[in-house]
Design a protein around this motif. Sequence first.
Motif, PDB file in Angstrom:
ATOM      1  N   ASN A   1      -6.342   0.329   0.426  1.00  0.00           N
ATOM      2  CA  ASN A   1      -6.890  -1.223   1.425  1.00  0.00           C
ATOM      3  C   ASN A   1      -7.098  -1.708  -0.387  1.00  0.00           C
ATOM      4  O   ASN A   1      -6.107  -1.476  -0.999  1.00  0.00           O
ATOM      5  CB  ASN A   1      -8.742  -0.245   1.503  1.00  0.00           C
ATOM      6  CG  ASN A   1      -9.388   0.515   0.175  1.00  0.00           C
ATOM      7  OD1 ASN A   1      -9.295   0.020  -0.748  1.00  0.00           O
ATOM      8  ND2 ASN A   1      -9.748   1.526   1.042  1.00  0.00           N
ATOM      9  N   ARG A   2      -7.608  -2.613   0.382  1.00  0.00           N
ATOM     10  CA  ARG A   2      -7.676  -4.044  -1.114  1.00  0.00           C
ATOM     11  C   ARG A   2      -8.513  -3.401  -2.205  1.00  0.00           C
ATOM     12  O   ARG A   2      -7.891  -3.468  -3.463  1.00  0.00           O
ATOM     13  CB  ARG A   2      -8.375  -5.618  -0.648  1.00  0.00           C
ATOM     14  CG  ARG A   2      -7.512  -6.362   0.194  1.00  0.00           C
ATOM     15  CD  ARG A   2      -7.898  -7.120   1.381  1.00  0.00           C
ATOM     16  NE  ARG A   2      -7.226  -8.049   2.015  1.00  0.00           N
ATOM     17  CZ  ARG A   2      -6.817  -9.089   1.339  1.00  0.00           C
ATOM     18  NH1 ARG A   2      -7.383  -9.049  -0.120  1.00  0.00           N
ATOM     19  NH2 ARG A   2      -5.971 -10.527   1.328  1.00  0.00           N
ATOM     20  N   THR A   3      -9.164  -3.125  -1.874  1.00  0.00           N
ATOM     21  CA  THR A   3      -9.808  -2.201  -3.447  1.00  0.00           C
ATOM     22  C   THR A   3      -9.454  -1.065  -4.244  1.00  0.00           C
ATOM     23  O   THR A   3      -9.080  -1.630  -5.549  1.00  0.00           O
ATOM     24  CB  THR A   3     -11.653  -1.509  -3.167  1.00  0.00           C
ATOM     25  OG1 THR A   3     -12.262  -2.252  -1.599  1.00  0.00           O
ATOM     26  CG2 THR A   3     -12.428  -1.257  -3.658  1.00  0.00           C
ATOM     27  N   GLU A   4      -9.079  -0.567  -3.299  1.00  0.00           N
ATOM     28  CA  GLU A   4      -7.482   0.044  -4.561  1.00  0.00           C
ATOM     29  C   GLU A   4      -6.994   0.138  -4.632  1.00  0.00           C
ATOM     30  O   GLU A   4      -6.380   0.102  -6.250  1.00  0.00           O
ATOM     31  CB  GLU A   4      -7.241   1.462  -3.588  1.00  0.00           C
ATOM     32  CG  GLU A   4      -8.526   2.426  -3.297  1.00  0.00           C
ATOM     33  CD  GLU A   4      -8.271   3.795  -2.146  1.00  0.00           C
ATOM     34  OE1 GLU A   4      -6.137   3.947  -1.796  1.00  0.00           O
ATOM     35  OE2 GLU A   4      -8.827   4.478  -1.694  1.00  0.00           O
ATOM     36  N   LEU A   5      -6.363  -1.335  -3.887  1.00  0.00           N
ATOM     37  CA  LEU A   5      -5.232  -2.464  -5.088  1.00  0.00           C
ATOM     38  C   LEU A   5      -5.609  -2.741  -5.963  1.00  0.00           C
ATOM     39  O   LEU A   5      -5.242  -3.100  -7.093  1.00  0.00           O
ATOM     40  CB  LEU A   5      -4.358  -2.962  -3.722  1.00  0.00           C
ATOM     41  CG  LEU A   5      -3.152  -4.458  -4.346  1.00  0.00           C
ATOM     42  CD1 LEU A   5      -2.625  -3.038  -4.440  1.00  0.00           C
ATOM     43  CD2 LEU A   5      -3.516  -5.394  -3.239  1.00  0.00           C
TER      44      LEU A   5
ATOM     45  N   PHE B   1       1.237  -1.026  -0.569  1.00  0.00           N
ATOM     46  CA  PHE B   1       0.035   0.105  -0.194  1.00  0.00           C
ATOM     47  C   PHE B   1       1.026   1.302  -0.015  1.00  0.00           C
ATOM     48  O   PHE B   1       0.424   2.203  -1.166  1.00  0.00           O
ATOM     49  CB  PHE B   1      -0.407  -0.246   1.575  1.00  0.00           C
ATOM     50  CG  PHE B   1      -1.624  -1.077   0.974  1.00  0.00           C
ATOM     51  CD1 PHE B   1      -2.235  -1.761   0.362  1.00  0.00           C
ATOM     52  CD2 PHE B   1      -2.889  -1.239   2.454  1.00  0.00           C
ATOM     53  CE1 PHE B   1      -3.561  -3.212  -0.091  1.00  0.00           C
ATOM     54  CE2 PHE B   1      -3.707  -2.348   2.692  1.00  0.00           C
ATOM     55  CZ  PHE B   1      -4.071  -2.999   1.287  1.00  0.00           C
TER      56      PHE B   1
ATOM     57  N   VAL C   1      -1.734   3.140  -2.331  1.00  0.00           N
ATOM     58  CA  VAL C   1      -2.985   2.920  -1.875  1.00  0.00           C
ATOM     59  C   VAL C   1      -3.680   3.284  -0.671  1.00  0.00           C
ATOM     60  O   VAL C   1      -2.554   2.899   0.245  1.00  0.00           O
ATOM     61  CB  VAL C   1      -3.859   1.436  -2.732  1.00  0.00           C
ATOM     62  CG1 VAL C   1      -3.047   2.053  -4.734  1.00  0.00           C
ATOM     63  CG2 VAL C   1      -2.655   0.404  -2.431  1.00  0.00           C
TER      64      VAL C   1
ATOM     65  N   ALA D   1      -6.080  -0.547  -9.222  1.00  0.00           N
ATOM     66  CA  ALA D   1      -4.832  -0.169  -9.565  1.00  0.00           C
ATOM     67  C   ALA D   1      -3.434  -0.910 -10.567  1.00  0.00           C
ATOM     68  O   ALA D   1      -2.796  -0.980 -10.491  1.00  0.00           O
ATOM     69  CB  ALA D   1      -4.088   1.325  -8.259  1.00  0.00           C
TER      70      ALA D   1
END
Length: 998
Positions: free
Chosen positions: A980-984, A973, A978, A987
Amino acid sequence: MADVVVWSEGREHVCAALVDALARLPAGATAGIDLVAGSRAALLCDAAAPGTVLVSARARALAPDVALADLGVHRLADLSPPERLFAADPGAPPRSLGPEAATLPVFRTSFVGRAAALGEVAALAAAERLVTLAGPGGAGKTRLAAQAAAREAIRGARPDGVTWIELGGVTDPDRVVELATDATGVLVDGVLGPLRSLLAGLADRRMLICFDNAEHLVDAVAALADALLAGCPEVTVLVTSREPLDVPGEVVWRVPALEVDEAVALFVTRGAEVRGPDLAPPSADAVRSLCARLDGIPLALELAAAWLRTLSPEQIEAGLDDRFALLTRGPRGAVARQATLAASMAWSHDLLAERERVVLRRLSVFAGAFDADAAVAVCGGDEGAGPGALAALGRLVDQSLVAPADRAGRLRLLESVREYAGARLREAGEEAVTRGRHLAHLLAAARAAAPLLDTDRDAWRARLVDRQDDLRAALAWGLRDDQDGDPTPGRELAAELPWLWHITGHGHEGIATLGRAIARRPHERSLLQARLLVGVALVSDTADPLDLEYDAAQRGLELATEHGDDRLRALCLLLSGVGLLYTDLKGSRVAADDAARLGEATGDAFVAHAAVVLQGILMHLRDEHAEADALLERGSAGLLALGERGVASTALSVRAGGTLLCGDLDGARALARQAVAVAEPLAEAHRVGAACSALALVELAAGDVAMARAALAPVVRLVDRGANALFVPGLARARGLLALHDGDAGEALRWLASETRMPGGAPDTYLAAAALPALAAVQAALGRTADAHATAARALSDGRAIDLPRVVADAFEQQGWLALDAGDEDKAIALHQQALGVRIEHGLRAPAVDSLEALGVLCAATDRPDMAARALRAAAAARAASGIVGPPLRRPPSDVDAGTDVGDEPALPLDDALAYVRRAWGPRRRPGAGWGSLTPTEVEVVRLAVEGLSNPEIGAKLYMSRSTVKTHLSHVFAKVGVANRTELAAAAPEHLHRDRAR
C-alpha cells in the motif's frame, strides 16, 4: 493642319484632318490612320483587331481633342521601334509583338517590297523544322528572316518565344551554344555544360530560334541545329548564311535579287529619307538604270541612295563604272552579285575622305556594338584619324556604312561592311596596332569599372556584359598561341574578368581562358599570376568546386603572400574555406575566420561579408541556428548592399532551411522567396537552382506539392536531362521528396541516391551525409532492408565524423524505424529517444515533432494507448500551429484515441509534450524487480505519491487518467514488494524523500 492617310479594305484615302478621316469610315470598319509623310497606315490596319480603327501617335497629336482610347506602347510587325497607339471604339488589343519576341532586331527603316518572298519564307518557317536563307552578302537575308520571324510571333504559334541570335561578331565556334542559352534564358549548369543544358531547357518548348550571319561558323551552327532537331521536337531553327548548313532535314531557300520595281521602290524610299523635302525627286529613268546596274542587291541600293543628298543618280552610276569594270566580269548569278556589292562598297569607300576611310577600317576590330567614346579610343590617336575621328564617325553613319545598334547611342557595322573594312585594315598593315588599341581600351574600361565590385555589382555586371563579344575578341587576340609579342595585356584583361564568368555562369569558358593566360607564362611568380590563379578558384566555385577551387586558391595564396598583397590573400583564404566546406568543416572554419579578419583589415567588403556568410553556413551545419542566423543575416545584408547576388542568395537559402528546422514555416518561406528573387537576375543554374530547391523544400514541408513543383520549374528541365552530373545543392533532395509526395518511391530513390554522389566522385561530403537518412527511409519503404540499414549506419558515421547533429538525429530516427520493423521495440524506443534528445538540444523544433509522433506510434505499438493519444494529439496540434506537415512515409495511425481514457483532455503544448515523452518511459532494459526496475513515469508517480498526492492529483500533474495512475501504482507495489501507499512511503529511497523536502 497636315493631311492624314486612311487605309481600309485595301485602299488608301487622304483626308484633310483626323476628324474627317474618322467621319468617313463606316461603323465597324477596320482601318489604320497615319500622316501622309512616311505613312504606315496599311501596317496599322493590318495590326488592328476587326472593327477597330488604329491611329498613330503623330496623327493623334494633330487633334488632341478627339476622343480616342490610349492603347499603350506596341511594337508592330515591321520591327520598327515601339510606339504609342490610339483607337476609336477599341475592341481586342492590336496584333503586335509581345515580350516573347523581345530579342528580334529593331529596324529604323521601313521594309520595302518582297511581299511574295516574305510569304514563302514565313510559310516555310511555319511548316519546317530547319530553314536556311542562303545568299550573298547584302542580299537582304537578315531583314527577310527577321520579318518572317515577326510574322511567326504575331500569329501566336510560338508561345515560348521567337529568339534572335546575331553571330556576325562572333569568332569562337564554342560561343554559338552559349549565345543560344543566353538568348533563350536557359540556365547553364557548370557540369553539364552549355549544349546539354540547352537541350534540356528547350526539350518541351515551342519556339523559333533564328541564327543570323552563320556563314563563318557554319559547322558550329550546323551541329547545334542538328542537336536541336533531334532533342527538341517543337523548336524550329531559321538561319541566314551565305552557304547552307548541309544538315539532314534542312530546307534551303535561296534569296533572290529584288525585282526591278522592288529595287526602284527601295532606292526611292531610302533616297527620300536622305534628300529632305527641298530637293527635287530623281529622274525615274536614271533610277531604273541605276537599280538594274546594281543587280537588285538591297545593301548596294542603300549605299548608293545614301549619296543622293549630294549626287544625282546619273553621277552615282557614272562613278560606279570603273569599279564594275574591274569587279563584275564573269558569269552572272550569286558570284556576280557579290562582286556587284563589293564594287558598290568600294565605290562608297573611294568617295570617303581619308580620315573617314581610316576610321571605317579600324572600326572592323569591334565584334559587337560600340559607343562613340570606344570608337574614338580605338580609331583615333594618330595622324591617320586624330581628333577628327568623332566627326568622321558621324559621316560614316550618314553614308549608311555604320548603322545604329538596337540600343540608342550605340553603333555597329553590318557584317558585309565589317568584312570589307577588315580587309582594308589588313591591307593598310594596321591590324596589330588597332587590335592592340582595342584590347587596351577594354582593359581600361574593365579597370575603370572595377570599383563597382565594392559598391554596385549589378551595375558592374551590366557594364561588362554589354562588352562581352568585344572582350572575347580582345582576349583571343591577346592570348593567341602564335603571339610573338608581350602577352601581358591579354593576361591582365583576363585577370579583370573572373567575376564576370562567375556571375554569368560561364565557368568553363572562364577556366579555359584563365588557363591560357597562365600557360602563356607558366613559371612566372608575379602578382599577376597570383590574380589569375585566384580567378581560377573564384570561377571554379560554381563550376568545379571540388579540388580545383582549393588547389588554385592555395597556389594563389602562396604568391600573394610572397608579394605582400593582403587584400588578395584575404580572397584566397575565403576561397580556400569554401573549397574545404565540402570535405573539412574545421579547416573551413579556420580559413573563414582568417578571411574575415583580413577582409576587415584591408577594407575588402566582399571578403569580409562573404566570410561571415561562410561562418554562418558552418554554424548552420552544426545546428547552432541562433548564431548561424545572426551571422547569415549580417553577411547577406552586407553583400546585398554591394549588389552581390550569388553569395547573398546562398545565405538566404541557408537561413530559410534553418528557420524551417526551428519551426517557423512563414519565415522560411519568405526567406526562400527572397533567395530566388535575389538569384534570378543571374540566370545561372548553380545559384538559381539552389534557391529554387530551398523554396521547394519549404513548400513540401508545408504540404503544397503544386507550389514545390512550380518552384523547381526554372531548373527541372536541367534536372531531367542532367541526372547525376548536376551540382546544385539540395536539388536532387527536393526532387526526391517531391517524388515521395507523389507516391513514386522508385523515382525518389533515384534522386536521393544522386544527392549522395558529388562531381568527381568525392565521398561523404556534408551534402551526401544530409541526404542519407531520407535515402534509408526510401530503401526501407521499397523493402531493401539491408541497404536501408547500411545507409542509416553510414549516415550516423558521417554525421558524427563531420559533426552534423541533425544528420545524427535523422540517422537515429531511421534506425529506430528499422528496429521497429524488426520487432525490437525497446531498441526502437531508445533510438527515437536519442534522436529526440539531439533535436531538443539544438532547437530543431520541426524534426522534434517527428520524434514526438514516432514515440506516439511506439506507444500505440506497445499497448500504451493513453500515452499514444497524448503524444499524437500534441504532435497534430503542433503541426496545425506551425503549418509543417509530417514526412511522407511513416504516417501515424488515425485511430489512436480509440479506447483511451484521455477524453476531451486538451492537447499538450509542444514543450510539455516533449518533456512528457522523454520522462514517460524509456527502453525496458532494467532489472525485473526492485527500485531500479521502475520506469521514469513510475518514478514520477512514486515521488508524487510520497508527497501525499491522491491518484486524481497525480493524474492531473502527469496528464494521465486516474485508472492509469492506479495501474502504475499496482506495478510499483509488485516490483518493490509493498502492499500500500504507507509501506511505499516508508520504503521509498532517500532521493525521493529529498525531492519531497525540496
